[in-house]
Design an enzyme around this catalytic site. Structure first.
Site, short mmCIF file in Angstrom:
data_model
loop_
_atom_site.label_atom_id
_atom_site.label_comp_id
_atom_site.label_asym_id
_atom_site.label_seq_id
_atom_site.Cartn_x
_atom_site.Cartn_y
_atom_site.Cartn_z
N CYS A 93 0.84 -1.19 -0.03
CA CYS A 93 -0.05 -0.09 -0.08
C CYS A 93 0.79 1.37 -0.08
CB CYS A 93 -1.01 0.16 1.00
SG CYS A 93 -0.79 -1.04 2.52
N ARG B 99 6.91 -11.19 5.13
CA ARG B 99 6.49 -11.17 6.47
C ARG B 99 7.23 -12.22 7.28
NH1 ARG B 99 -0.07 -9.80 5.71
NH2 ARG B 99 0.35 -8.31 4.13
N GLN C 107 0.57 -11.01 -3.02
CA GLN C 107 -1.13 -10.43 -3.01
C GLN C 107 -1.63 -9.99 -4.06
OE1 GLN C 107 -0.06 -7.25 0.03
NE2 GLN C 107 -1.47 -8.38 1.33
N ASP D 126 -3.24 -7.69 -4.98
CA ASP D 126 -3.43 -6.42 -4.40
C ASP D 126 -4.18 -5.11 -5.26
OD1 ASP D 126 -3.59 -5.07 -2.15
OD2 ASP D 126 -1.37 -4.89 -1.84
N HIS E 131 -5.51 -0.95 -4.93
CA HIS E 131 -6.05 0.19 -3.94
C HIS E 131 -6.85 0.97 -4.94
CE1 HIS E 131 -2.48 -1.38 -1.94
NE2 HIS E 131 -3.25 -1.33 -0.82
N LYS F 103 -14.56 -3.04 7.34
CA LYS F 103 -14.25 -3.98 6.10
C LYS F 103 -15.27 -5.03 5.79
CE LYS F 103 -11.84 -7.29 9.26
NZ LYS F 103 -10.66 -8.30 9.28
N HIS G 70 -8.36 -0.78 0.36
CA HIS G 70 -7.36 -2.01 -0.21
C HIS G 70 -8.25 -3.09 -0.18
CE1 HIS G 70 -4.12 -0.10 2.77
NE2 HIS G 70 -5.37 0.65 3.40
#
Length: 646
Positions: free
Chosen positions: A335, A364, A382, A384, A386, A466, A512
């Site tokens: 992000c 991670r 991910q 991902d 945004h 969320k 996200h």
RNA sequence: GCCGACGUAGCACAACUGGUAGUGCAACUGACUUGUAAUCAGUAGGUUGAGGGUUCAAGUCCUUCCGUCGGCACCA
């Protein structure tokens, strides 16, 4: 004189107080035998409970969901009793019912071995044979504390101490064994029997990792032996589709000790599948109005201070590395990078919404004990994206995301969804007004999409509400993959802005979202869902062409070339082996279509087709075959997903 | 990270209380040219996860580390 009304409306009158069990006995000995508890005026009670006034009664048997819970709970007590008999120094703690069974936590110095487990199970069976009555009694709270202290059961005493003073507690006694319990329980130990102890494990006292570790024994319990066996078979089936096992067998991926834990190596066949997934993903995102981004893997440590990750996420981040006197750190999330691109120029309200997607690989440092095949790794990609938008665009954007999510998950063969909406927690950033407005937007989008959902009150992150979506796989397990998360925090921290119609600078809303979650994990779920038998459009190789003797080698290769030209993933197996051997091997490899080329096929210009499920489709022309394949690919995942199923 | 179990050939597994590391499949070589789930024969392959220790002798016992597995805690 109680009048008992049964669920079918029939009534029975007694001239004396009766127990649930006696009523059951009256109705029939078969029912009495199956009775494990009763429901008096809606309250679940022991079968030995005496009824002295008029009441609604339903008999709870081992066939009822509630009856099964009673059985499991009582089996947990049975376990505790057996352990106390064999290991008198062990202290009992808690023993709840869980899915498919139960567990009981003990505080003992001795470590339970598999042999102990067998001995304990044996002792449990003995206690069942003794058919001890299970007796309920009531004790004032303070007395109960003293009672359990007297028995040397300090953990039990501690549990009771946490219960408000003045309350009376129920105790259950079977033989010499007494346990604090709300109940109800089966009337006697003889009602139990179809159980098995499954594993021992460590577990923290009260689930807190700063507490001492207890020993937990897990077990499973069922109404009868047949269902127990079915359950054990189900476990074996699940083991057969374990992605770690299939990943090795089918040569899809590996984890390498020499590289470190939780780092995934994609082998050629796994990589083929991944490519299909990613190609589809990118294509659909472009069609759905996203732009694609690529961002680096590391960034200066300062960026992670700005984003706040150094504060609340540093435990999961790899340590900084120094180069030229500057500290860099590996990204645990994408992000902040997308935010930097946003901030690269001044944005106008006309630019919004901006939808930016990236298959971004993050690292991670998960705790070693958490690692699990592809499901929990340290380096993963991910899917991902945004979305930067204005407040009033939230609902529309969420709806678009939901559409894309459902479409994509359906395409991969999932049709059962469970949706959760998580709202503002106690500690949160952002005004109440923006939380309310945003949460309303999420809710409206869900309603408009017609998705049933449950609300997790206060379950949102500190930075925004969320929506999470779980999918159900072929054997009924649920996996959370998709998450759609509003963020009021990062735009603030990075001081993001756009110029609105009024010429003033405003802060954008950030969304996200990940649809598959991580490519690695989603791939693992797919392997298990399909047991390695990937649908045609995903299969690493779709077609193998096998010759019977060397004479047809050229023909087989021509067929492969023709198929490849049409975009199919095909290869030839020209090994000098019997056709039965090749069929066996390629079937085990789960190649969807097996084509056989012998002299007959060469002569007729056709091909014999067999599926991996063993179906012989006979001989056909290549054209007929490719038509069939194309149709199968086109139709897959087009089924109407079930939306109202929560 | 915590508790426990485990780590033997590419894979799946053997090796009684310490006493010469084996089997099957795979690999390789050769023969066989084969019609819908395993053709036959032969060959090679191991500092027993890594380091340290006990012992005349360690795959086996002790110890440290690494990894895997089952949970717990944490989580995409």
């Amino acid at each position: 004189m109680p009048v008992i009304t049964l669920p079918d409306g029939s009534q029975r009158e007694y001239d004396h107080p009766v127990t649930v069990l006696e009523v059951a006995q009256d109705i029939g000995p078969g029912l009495a035998k199956a009775t494990v508890a009763g429901k008096v005026n809606g309250e679940l009670v022991d079968a030995t409970r005496t009824i002295d006034e008029d009441a609604q009664l339903s008999i709870v048997t081992n066939k009822d969901e509630e009856g099964l819970e009673v059985i499991r709970h009582s089996t947990a007590h049975l376990l505790a009793q057996a352990v106390k008999e064999l290991f008198p120094e062990a202290q009992v703690t808690i023993g709840p019912v869980i899915e498919d069974g139960f567990y009981y936590d003990f505080a003992v110095d001795h470590n339970f071995t598999p042999e102990d487990l067998e001995a304990i199970e044996q002792r449990m069976k003995e206690i069942v044979k003794r058919d001890l009555p299970v007796e309920r009694s009531v004790m004032p709270r303070d007395e109960a504390v003293a009672f359990f202290r007297g028995l040397g059961e300090d953990y039990k005493a501690e549990i009771i101490e946490s219960i408000p003073q003045g309350e009376a507690l129920s105790l259950y006694k079977q033989g010499e064994f007494i346990d604090l319990c709300r109940g109800p329980h089966v009337p006697s130990t003889g009602k139990l029997g179809a159980f098995k102890l499954t594993k021992v494990a460590g577990a923290y006292w009260r689930g807190d990792s700063s507490n001492e570790m207890l020993q937990r024994i897990y077990g499973t319990a069922w109404p009868d032996k047949k269902q127990l066996k079915q359950y054990l078979t189900r476990l074996e089936e699940a083991e057969k589709r374990d992605h770690r096992r299939l990943g090795k067998e089918l040569d899809l991926f590996s984890l390498q000790e020499e590289a470190g834990g939780g780092l995934v190596f994609w082998h050629p066949k796994g990589a083929r599948i991944r490519k299909v997934i990613e190609d589809y993903w990118r294509e659909r995102h472009l069609e759905a109005g996203y732009e694609l981004l690529y961002t680096p893997h590391i960034a200066l440590e300062d960026l992670w201070y700005t984003s706040g990750h150094k504060g609340f996420y540093s435990e999961s981040m790899y340590a900084p590395m120094e180069e030229d006197g500057q500290l860099y750190q590996l990204k645990p999330m994408n992000c902040p990078f997308h935010v930097l691109i946003y901030k690269d120029r001044l944005r106008s309200y006309r630019d919004l919404p901006l939808r930016w997607a990236e298959l971004g690989t993050v690292y991670r440092h998960e705790m070693s004990g958490a690692l699990h095949g592809l499901m929990r790794v340290r380096g993963f990609t991910q899917d991902d994206a945004h979305i930067f938008c204005r407040e009033e665009q939230i609902e529309e954007e969420i709806l678009r995301i939901l559409d894309l999510t459902i479409e994509m998950l359906s395409k991969f063969g999932f049709s059962d969804f469970e949706v959760d909406l998580s709202t503002r927690p106690d500690k949160a950033v952002g005004s109440d007004a923006i939380w309310d407005k945003a949460t309303e937007g999420l809710r409206n989008a869900l309603e408009r999409k017609g998705l049933a959902y449950s609300v997790d009150q206060g379950g949102g992150a500190f930075y925004g509400p969320k929506i999470d979506i779980k999918i159900q796989d072929a054997i009924g397990r649920k996996w959370q993959c998709s998450t759609i998360q509003l963020d009021f925090n990062l735009p603030e921290r990075f001081e993001m802005e756009y110029v609105a119609e009024d010429g003033e600078r405003h802060r954008p809303i950030m969304i996200h979202r990940a649809l598959l979650g991580s490519v690695e994990r989603f791939f693992g779920i797919l392997v298990e869902h399909y047991e390695g038998k990937f649908p045609l459009w995903l299969a690493p190789y779709q077609i193998v062409v096998m010759n019977i003797t060397d004479r047809q080698a050229g023909y087989a290769q021509d067929v492969v070339e023709a198929l490849k030209k049409q975009g199919f993933r095909a290869f030839a197996d020209l090994r000098n082996e019997k056709i039965g051997f090749k069929i066996r091997e390629r079937t085990l490899e789960r190649v969807p279509y097996l084509l056989i080329a012998g002299d007959q096929e060469v002569a007729s210009g056709r091909i014999s087709v067999r599926t991996r499920s063993g179906e012989d489709l006979g001989s056909m022309t290549l054209e007929t075959l490719t038509q069939r394949l194309n149709q199968e690919i086109a139709e897959f995942g087009q089924m109407q997903p079930k939306l109202e199923n929560v």
